[in-house]
Design a protein around this motif. Structure first.
Motif, PDB file in Angstrom:
ATOM      1  N   UNK A  26      19.942  39.739  86.052  1.00 20.43           N
ATOM      2  CA  UNK A  26      18.745  38.925  85.830  1.00 20.43           C
ATOM      3  C   UNK A  26      18.950  37.949  84.684  1.00 20.43           C
ATOM      4  N   UNK A  27      19.593  38.402  83.620  1.00 22.83           N
ATOM      5  CA  UNK A  27      19.880  37.516  82.490  1.00 22.83           C
ATOM      6  C   UNK A  27      20.861  36.416  82.902  1.00 22.83           C
ATOM      7  N   UNK A  28      21.800  36.776  83.763  1.00 23.41           N
ATOM      8  CA  UNK A  28      22.743  35.784  84.260  1.00 23.41           C
ATOM      9  C   UNK A  28      22.067  34.705  85.077  1.00 23.41           C
ATOM     10  N   UNK A  29      21.143  35.097  85.959  1.00 24.52           N
ATOM     11  CA  UNK A  29      20.408  34.109  86.735  1.00 24.52           C
ATOM     12  C   UNK A  29      19.568  33.214  85.834  1.00 24.52           C
ATOM     13  N   UNK A  30      18.977  33.787  84.811  1.00 28.23           N
ATOM     14  CA  UNK A  30      18.206  32.961  83.890  1.00 28.23           C
ATOM     15  C   UNK A  30      19.099  31.964  83.155  1.00 28.23           C
ATOM     16  N   UNK A  31      20.282  32.395  82.764  1.00 27.37           N
ATOM     17  CA  UNK A  31      21.213  31.474  82.112  1.00 27.37           C
ATOM     18  C   UNK A  31      21.536  30.309  83.035  1.00 27.37           C
ATOM     19  N   UNK A  32      21.831  30.612  84.295  1.00 20.91           N
ATOM     20  CA  UNK A  32      22.134  29.563  85.269  1.00 20.91           C
ATOM     21  C   UNK A  32      20.910  28.689  85.537  1.00 20.91           C
ATOM     22  N   UNK A  33      19.755  29.298  85.600  1.00 15.90           N
ATOM     23  CA  UNK A  33      18.509  28.549  85.817  1.00 15.90           C
ATOM     24  C   UNK A  33      18.278  27.571  84.677  1.00 15.90           C
ATOM     25  N   UNK A  34      18.405  28.040  83.449  1.00 15.12           N
ATOM     26  CA  UNK A  34      18.213  27.165  82.293  1.00 15.12           C
ATOM     27  C   UNK A  34      19.279  26.071  82.246  1.00 15.12           C
ATOM     28  N   UNK A  35      20.512  26.427  82.605  1.00 16.04           N
ATOM     29  CA  UNK A  35      21.590  25.439  82.619  1.00 16.04           C
ATOM     30  C   UNK A  35      21.278  24.308  83.587  1.00 16.04           C
TER      31      UNK A  35
END
Length: 489
Positions: free
Chosen positions: A212-221
């Motif tokens: 979930x944290x990884x998806x958020x990182x990609x989302x923010x990127x």
């Protein structure tokens, strides 16, 4: 329950996320009859597994096709020959009409099927005959699945209808862009506290905090929320769980699955039924391939060599440093069935992607390589990019990039190599191309950097500015008169 009243024929339970032991359990239980689904943990998890399966989309050739089609719109590769008209040609030729490729169904329908299952779970989990801990965990997983599904929809189609309840009308308009962004972010943020830590999930292939944290990182990127991207990437690094796999060549092999570089994968299993597999090697083998003289890899007994051929563009292949180990998974010569050595090196746009190495797990046309969605290398490069966007060239960004370059065995970058934010930005984009080829990353990266349309036009493609989004599929427009086509189509 709403589920019983409104959707007794829902079950896509047979479409399970994976088909192997030690991962999500594929068994069909008697409790999965519609009236019994919420009377047992097995029944509830059957719905959950169906949702995972839908958004993963690893049946038949869907995974291979969906990885390849967007790659053909970038500066990395393309396909020739074979039955490509049904899935690749319209993307590769920029004939984006929402109707000319079977991939529109994969890209649109599968996430919405997952969302439907997640909504059913969220609406009925409170009354389920399971313990409270399981209710909490499955609720978080359902939110994770909805977040992942809308993440996929948003970066392909932009804002789409937000279906958050089975009580909604069938005909609803798109959400606003702001509503879509807020919903995706909130799904992951609210899921994280109740998800297990990475490595502690009850079955491999189920959601955890790191994913979930990884998806958020990609989302923010990809939405250019630079400070949030940098912070979330740092939070992942602070978990002290993830690390780069020692060598690039083995990273994608079945024998090395579940390594700590992989935050999230679409799990695969080689089986002749091809319910959860990746078939990309069927397109990657060059014609009459017998063996690779450099690694000793031989064409496997029972494997298939489809007529379709995946190829790298010469300019991309030639951009690698001669010593870059990331080319170790690019085939540049082979011995054919007649015993002749065939040279695939430029010119001719002929090197082949062998990233999903076939040596360990295959069954006829099906291969068992897990498909990386988010890797730790991506987190490192995401933070490096975000820090550069926030403050320009800086030593931490250089150090993070060099961690990835060190594994590739190419020389370190120096801070003095870059005098402007733009110079380092361009270098990061190039680095990401070398690192993530054929992982369905390049389209998003080029769009974020404003290079997607520009580079396509420079290659002579009929790309237009509105092609940064795919068209809403025609079947979706026909089914929902309240849905408007994306601008430009």
């Amino acid at each position: 329950m709403k589920f019983i009243k409104k959707l007794s024929i829902m079950l896509l339970v047979a479409h399970l996320f994976v088909q192997c032991e030690s991962v999500i359990d594929p068994k069909i239980f008697s409790e999965t009859a519609p009236d019994n689904l919420f009377n047992s943990l097995q029944g509830v998890e059957a719905i959950l597994n169906g949702a995972y399966a839908n958004v993963a989309a690893v049946g038949g050739n869907r995974a291979a096709d969906a990885l390849t089609a967007p790659e053909t719109m970038t500066d990395i590769g393309f396909v020739t020959e074979g039955a490509i008209a049904n899935w690749a040609t319209n993307f590769q030729d920029w004939i984006l009409d929402g109707a000319g490729s079977s991939l529109y169904s994969t890209y649109w329908n599968e996430p919405y099927k997952a969302i439907r299952n997640a909504n059913i779970l969220l609406e009925n989990i409170g009354d389920a005959a399971i313990n409270e801990d399981d209710k909490t965990k499955i609720t978080a997983e359902a939110k994770f699945i909805r977040g992942w599904s809308y993440f996929n929809l948003y970066f392909k189609f932009g804002a789409t209808p937000l279906r958050t309840s089975t009580d909604q009308e069938l005909e609803i308009p798109k959400a606003s862009n702001e509503e879509m962004l807020s919903f995706i972010e909130n799904e992951f943020l609210t899921a994280i506290p109740d998800l297990p830590s990475p490595g502690e999930e009850s079955q491999y292939g189920r959601a955890h905090k790191g994913a979930a944290m990884g998806f958020l990182t990609k989302f923010y990127l990809n939405t250019k929320q630079w400070q949030k991207c940098a912070d979330m990437a740092q939070d992942i690094m602070d978990l002290a769980y993830y690390e780069l796999f020692p060598e690039y060549f083995g990273l994608f092999q079945v024998k090395n699955e579940r390594n700590k570089e992989l935050l999230w994968v679409r799990t695969s299993k080689a089986d002749l039924g091809r319910e959860a597999n990746i078939s990309i090697m069927n397109y990657a083998w060059p014609q009459s391939f017998a063996s690779d003289p450099n690694t000793g890899l031989e064409f496997c007994d029972g494997c298939r060599n489809f007529a379709t051929m995946l190829r790298f563009r010469d300019d991309f292949y030639l951009s690698f440093d001669a010593s870059d180990k990331r080319t170790s998974l690019i085939l540049t010569e082979y011995i054919n069935t007649s015993g002749a050595l065939i040279d695939l090196l430029p010119p001719g746009d002929n090197p082949r992607p062998f990233k999903y190495w076939p040596a360990d797990d295959f069954a006829g046309p099906a291969y068992g390589n897990d498909i990386p969605v988010i890797r730790y290398a991506d987190i490192l490069l995401a933070r490096a990019e975000a820090l550069n966007e926030l403050s320009g060239p800086n030593q931490e960004s250089i150090d993070l990039i060099n961690l990835v370059r060190t594994r590739a065995e190419i020389i370190d970058l120096q801070l003095t190599d870059f005098s402007t934010k733009e110079e380092l930005r361009s270098s990061i984009l190039t680095e990401r191309g070398w690192e993530f080829w054929w992982e369905d990353q390049r389209r998003d990266d080029l769009i974020r950097h404003g290079e997607f349309i520009k580079r396509a036009q420079e290659r002579g493609a009929p790309a237009k500015d509105h092609h940064v989004l795919y068209p809403i599929p025609q079947f979706a427009l026909d089914a929902n008169p309240s849905l408007e086509q994306n601008v430009g189509y």
